[in-house]
Design a protein around this motif. Structure first.
Motif, short mmCIF file in Angstrom:
data_model
loop_
_atom_site.label_atom_id
_atom_site.label_comp_id
_atom_site.label_asym_id
_atom_site.label_seq_id
_atom_site.Cartn_x
_atom_site.Cartn_y
_atom_site.Cartn_z
N ARG A 119 11.51 -14.33 7.40
CA ARG A 119 12.20 -13.68 6.27
C ARG A 119 11.47 -13.84 4.94
N PRO A 120 11.03 -15.05 4.57
CA PRO A 120 10.32 -15.16 3.29
C PRO A 120 9.05 -14.31 3.24
N TRP A 121 8.37 -14.21 4.38
CA TRP A 121 7.15 -13.41 4.41
C TRP A 121 7.46 -11.92 4.31
N LEU A 122 8.53 -11.51 4.98
CA LEU A 122 8.92 -10.10 4.89
C LEU A 122 9.29 -9.74 3.45
N GLU A 123 10.04 -10.63 2.79
CA GLU A 123 10.43 -10.37 1.41
C GLU A 123 9.20 -10.35 0.49
N LEU A 124 8.23 -11.23 0.77
CA LEU A 124 7.00 -11.24 -0.02
C LEU A 124 6.25 -9.92 0.13
N LEU A 125 6.13 -9.44 1.37
CA LEU A 125 5.42 -8.18 1.59
C LEU A 125 6.17 -7.01 0.97
N GLN A 126 7.50 -7.06 0.98
CA GLN A 126 8.27 -6.00 0.33
C GLN A 126 8.00 -5.99 -1.17
N ARG A 127 7.92 -7.16 -1.77
CA ARG A 127 7.63 -7.22 -3.22
C ARG A 127 6.22 -6.73 -3.51
N GLU A 128 5.30 -6.97 -2.57
CA GLU A 128 3.91 -6.57 -2.76
C GLU A 128 3.59 -5.22 -2.11
N HIS A 129 4.62 -4.48 -1.75
CA HIS A 129 4.40 -3.23 -1.01
C HIS A 129 3.46 -2.27 -1.74
N ASP A 130 3.67 -2.10 -3.03
CA ASP A 130 2.81 -1.18 -3.79
C ASP A 130 1.35 -1.63 -3.77
N ASN A 131 1.14 -2.94 -3.91
CA ASN A 131 -0.23 -3.46 -3.88
C ASN A 131 -0.85 -3.31 -2.50
N LEU A 132 -0.07 -3.55 -1.45
CA LEU A 132 -0.59 -3.41 -0.09
C LEU A 132 -1.00 -1.96 0.18
N ARG A 133 -0.16 -1.03 -0.25
CA ARG A 133 -0.48 0.39 -0.07
C ARG A 133 -1.74 0.76 -0.86
N GLU A 134 -1.81 0.28 -2.09
CA GLU A 134 -2.98 0.57 -2.93
C GLU A 134 -4.25 0.04 -2.29
N ALA A 135 -4.18 -1.18 -1.74
CA ALA A 135 -5.35 -1.79 -1.11
C ALA A 135 -5.79 -1.00 0.11
N LEU A 136 -4.82 -0.63 0.95
CA LEU A 136 -5.16 0.12 2.16
C LEU A 136 -5.73 1.50 1.81
N CYS A 137 -5.16 2.14 0.82
CA CYS A 137 -5.69 3.45 0.39
C CYS A 137 -7.13 3.31 -0.12
N PHE A 138 -7.42 2.20 -0.79
CA PHE A 138 -8.78 1.99 -1.27
C PHE A 138 -9.74 1.84 -0.09
N PHE A 139 -9.36 1.04 0.90
CA PHE A 139 -10.22 0.87 2.08
C PHE A 139 -10.44 2.21 2.78
N ILE A 140 -9.38 3.00 2.90
CA ILE A 140 -9.51 4.31 3.55
C ILE A 140 -10.48 5.19 2.78
N ALA A 141 -10.43 5.08 1.46
CA ALA A 141 -11.33 5.89 0.62
C ALA A 141 -12.80 5.48 0.79
N GLN A 142 -13.02 4.28 1.34
CA GLN A 142 -14.39 3.82 1.60
C GLN A 142 -14.79 4.16 3.04
N GLY A 143 -14.22 5.23 3.58
CA GLY A 143 -14.40 5.59 4.98
C GLY A 143 -15.82 5.94 5.37
N GLU A 144 -16.68 6.14 4.39
CA GLU A 144 -18.07 6.47 4.73
C GLU A 144 -18.85 5.21 5.13
N THR A 145 -18.23 4.04 4.97
CA THR A 145 -18.90 2.79 5.35
C THR A 145 -18.14 2.12 6.48
N ARG A 146 -18.88 1.45 7.36
CA ARG A 146 -18.25 0.73 8.46
C ARG A 146 -17.32 -0.37 7.94
#
Length: 853
Positions: free
Chosen positions: A409-436
């Motif tokens: 539960r504490p980890w789920l709540e932490l990820l919910q609070r950081e949801h915007d940052n997690l999405r932003e990070a994943l979108c950044f990695f996806i944008a670097q798709g030209e690199t392995r």
């Protein structure tokens, strides 16, 4: 105070006397400059005005500073406060604008000029002002103090020498002198983006009201209506509720529609330009306002501000510390803390706290966009994005095993609070798709977030992002790709997209077989089995499950074996093979307990409760489901809560408590609708329909079943087991008999065009539709009215009505029918509604008139 009379009251403040209490006049070179009279209406802030006035009326508060970011409305708020306090200070309220000065030495002369004073002889001007104010009860409004904050000592001297003087200052920064009290001016109140209110409730939100008023000023035909209200609300949310931003955006409706304006707000600073010419230069565009605030920062504060803009939805100080070190900005101890404190003091940053949570550091959306522009101009954007994304990948991978552990539960709540940052990070990695490297980090993050996406209700988002990551031309390692495909299959399956789920599973199975990976192979196989079962192909599902269990042997396969056993038990349960189902779920539960996986334990307990219910033990079944529900609530597992509520609904149904069953199903469906799990949505809707049949809500039941039929066609899912088909056919037969061919066909036609939400709400709409309109709007209702009221009574309700008509009490009826008195009361409530009566005597009279028994 109403907006309309604000200006009238402020005009009264202009009349001042320059006569001292001793009757002596001071030297004056001119009359006092007029108090500014705003030319536009003032909206909202009632609570803030009341709070500020209360503070200034406290004798110990001599200096109150209204602090807030540029454009938040500090100056206009101070005018309203002045109007309210006019009588408290006998009209001795003075406005001093510091807008045009930047030299702290000019503050006292500017105050003197506002008071109508000038220097006499060699006497210092500060002493002259002190002498004038010493015995006066007066309120000074010092506007825009942030740019002359070094004048703080002179202000302190003035306050010390004049005991009846009070100062209300507006500033983007705290003044920092003894005795200062601060009041943080928030943006205007906004509706919740997740649940926008009805149009008639929108006028409760000052941001919406301000936008509407300013829009009508440039476009008189503008009206807030059902078509544009949600868009206007989104615009105001996008603008953070900042009055200046709203004032700059609303005039764009002279050319743009609200929808067009919203679409262009992805680049806020480019569109919020061309303000009023009579406004200060720095407030004519939002960019000017933000640049003014930025220039007031010291170089090291500017660098920290730029770095903070990389966080989406804010961050904790701990996260900032770690990311700051990752970026190589390590510095002396406490320097970062001091920098953050300074940004808070200067209103470039604000803090949000909730009980038992670490304070969160936040930037307004408009301020963050400006910060990212600065980050880009300095060439720091890409390095900062890598640091940010790397930090949140580490967080996700740290949380992944914890979400399967004893305290998720504490980890789920932490990820919910950081949801915007997690999405932003994943979108950044996806944008670097030209690199392995970019592809691998994106797929690693997707793997780590699987359970968060499922438990947290982010299935659609997770699938969309994972599909984008898998499309890259760069090859990631085979194992990482295989796991990502398995997760994609699960997410697609939850959405009812079985073709996509099968394709992903088959590709992942091929990868894992090539790698000789038993864990991955077993995971792909049981997922293929679950999809086959959901499509109604029990034989294929059984074969996949059996193969999965053969592969999943050994210590490393305990987790995947537990999940395969759970899925196989589901199949056995729906095929009414309770013996096999019990064996499978017992082993799954044992493994989950050994792994201390509370999520899977809760799921297994719920399925065990279903199996026990099928075996006829309602008491044990209820206890198991209640234990599962408690665990799901503790975990914050919305999907688990919904599943367990549906199980409790079935238990209530089995014990004849149909109203309670209906309530459980509706609560469960409310959650499922938010989770976008369309397959299980169809299953639970059918349960609700069966409950509606038992309640005698025949039209509603037909509409639900028809809506489910349409939904199943859309997602390509058939009934999964003979048990479901049998129950459904029995319900349809009953409804045909009750309604007759014409009424049934009319209700079915209505259900075919209903969304699941509309089908669920149909019961309540029918209850509130007036008789005159029900004939026009609901053909099925019209046809039903041609039948007798008692035709909708269930057999159990007929039994209860018969005994009540014979004069038996609730307790006696309960004894005769071997049910509880509470259940009798539920049945009577339903009987009264259907017969359109309100008492036992009226129900008895109906029985006699209709000669029912």
């Amino acid at each position: 105070m109403k907006a309309g009379n604000a200006c009238i009251e402020l005009q009264g403040v202009q009349e001042i006397s320059l006569i001292t209490r001793e009757g002596k006049t001071t030297a004056a070179s001119h009359t006092r400059p007029p108090f500014p009279v705003p030319l536009t209406s003032f909206v909202g802030r009632e609570q803030e005005i009341a709070s500020i006035c209360a503070l200034l009326r406290r004798p110990e508060i001599r200096l109150l500073t209204l602090i807030g970011t540029g454009g938040v409305g500090k100056t206009r708020l101070s005018f309203q406060v002045a109007a309210c306090l006019r009588k408290d200070f006998a009209d001795q309220v003075y406005f001093v604008s510091l807008m045009e000065i930047s030299d702290p030495d000019l503050v006292i002369p500017t105050i003197a000029w506002a008071l109508g004073l000038e220097e006499v002889g060699s006497r210092p001007l500060l002493e002259h002002v002190q002498a004038f104010l010493k015995e006066r009860r007066m309120l000074l409004l010092l506007d825009n103090f942030e740019q002359v904050v070094d004048a703080a000592p002179a202000l302190a001297e003035l306050l010390q020498a004049c005991p009846d003087l009070k100062v209300l200052a507006t500033s983007r920064a705290v003044i920092h002198i003894s005795g200062e009290h601060t009041f943080a001016v928030p943006p205007l109140t906004l509706p919740d983006a997740a649940s926008l209110p009805l149009i008639e409730d929108l006028d409760r939100y000052p941001a919406i009201t301000l936008f509407s008023e300013r829009a009508r000023a440039v476009s008189p035909e503008f009206l807030l209506n059902k078509e544009n209200s949600a868009i206007v609300a989104e615009i105001c949310i996008h603008l953070d509720g900042l009055p200046l931003a709203i004032e700059l955006a609303a005039p764009r409706l002279r050319v743009l529609s609200p929808k067009m304006l919203l679409e262009r707000l992805s680049h806020l600073l480019q569109i919020l330009t061309h303000g009023m010419r009579d406004a200060p230069t720095r407030q004519q565009t939002l960019l000017n306002t933000l640049e003014w605030s930025y220039r007031l920062l010291k170089p090291h504060e500017q660098r920290l501000f730029r770095f903070l803009s990389i966080f989406a939805g804010g961050c904790t100080f701990s996260a900032l510390e770690t990311a700051w070190d990752l970026a190589g900005h390590g510095q002396e101890e406490n320097a970062l803390l001091e920098g953050v404190t300074s940004l808070l003091d200067k209103s470039m940053l604000y803090r949000s706290t909730r009980e038992a949570e670490e304070p969160r550091l936040l930037l307004l959306r408009t301020v963050r966009e400006y910060g990212r522009q600065c980050l880009s101009r300095t060439g720091e954007l890409a390095p900062a994005q890598w640091v940010h994304a790397t930090y949140y990948l580490r967080l996700a991978e740290e949380a992944e095993p914890a979400l399967k552990g004893p305290q998720p539960r504490p980890w789920l709540e932490l990820l919910q609070r950081e949801h915007d940052n997690l999405r932003e990070a994943l979108c950044f990695f996806i944008a670097q798709g030209e690199t392995r490297k970019g592809v691998e980090m994106a797929l690693r993050m997707g793997k780590a977030l699987e359970r968060f996406w499922i438990i947290g209700g982010h299935v659609k988002e997770g699938r969309d992002l994972l599909e984008q990551a898998l499309k890259s031309d760069q090859n990631a390692s085979a194992a990482i790709r295989g796991h990502a495909l398995c997760i994609l299959a699960t997410l697609a399956r939850y959405q009812g997209d079985f073709q996509a789920a099968i394709a992903a599973c088959e590709e992942s199975l091929g990868i894992f077989r090539d790698l000789g990976d038993p864990v991955g192979s077993a995971g792909s196989l049981y997922r293929l089995g679950y999809i086959a079962w959901m499509r109604g192909d029990a034989a294929t599902a059984r074969a996949y499950y059996e193969e999965s269990l053969l592969v999943a042997q050994g210590e490393l396969c305990r987790d995947v074996r537990s999940e395969a056993l759970y899925c196989f038990a589901n199949l056995a349960f729906f095929e009414r093979d309770t013996h096999l189902a019990r064996l499978l779920i017992d082993e799954s539960l044992e493994l989950s307990r050994a792994l201390n996986d509370r999520y899977n334990i809760a799921s297994a307990l719920s399925l065990l409760g279903w199996i026990v219910l099928l075996q006829g033990d309602c008491t044990v079944a209820r206890a198991l489901q209640e234990e599962s529900l408690m665990a799901a609530r503790e975990l914050g597992n919305q999907r688990g809560i919904a599943h367990t509520l549906s199980a409790l609904a079935e238990i209530a149904y089995a014990t004849g408590d149909f109203e309670q069953a209906c309530a459980y199903y509706e609560e469960s469906l409310t959650i499922i609708l938010k989770l976008d799990d369309r397959w299980i949505l169809a299953v639970y809707l059918e349960g609700l329909a069966r409950t509606a049949v038992a309640l005698g809500e025949s039209i509603w039941a037909v509409q639900i079943l028809s809506a489910v039929d349409a939904l199943r066609r859309i997602i390509g899912a058939s009934m999964t087991a003979p048990l479901e088909k049998e129950v459904r056919e029995r319900a349809l037969t009953t409804l045909h008999e009750r309604l007759g061919k014409r009424a049934f066909a009319a209700a079915w036609a209505e259900g075919q065009v209903m969304s699941p939400e509309q089908a669920i709400a149909a019961r309540h709409r029918m209850r509130h539709v007036a008789p005159t309109s029900s004939v026009e709007k609901r053909p099925a209702m019209k046809l039903l009215q041609e039948r007798c009221l008692h035709d909708d009574l269930t057999q159990r309700e007929r039994d209860v009505l018969r005994l009540v008509a014979q004069g038996l009490t609730d307790a006696q009826v309960a004894e005769q029918l071997v049910i509880s008195p509470r259940t009798v009361n539920f049945h009577l409530t339903s009987i009264y509604r259907k017969l359109q009566v309100s008492s036992r005597s009226a129900a008895t009279r109906y029985v006699l008139e209709q000669q029912l028994f």
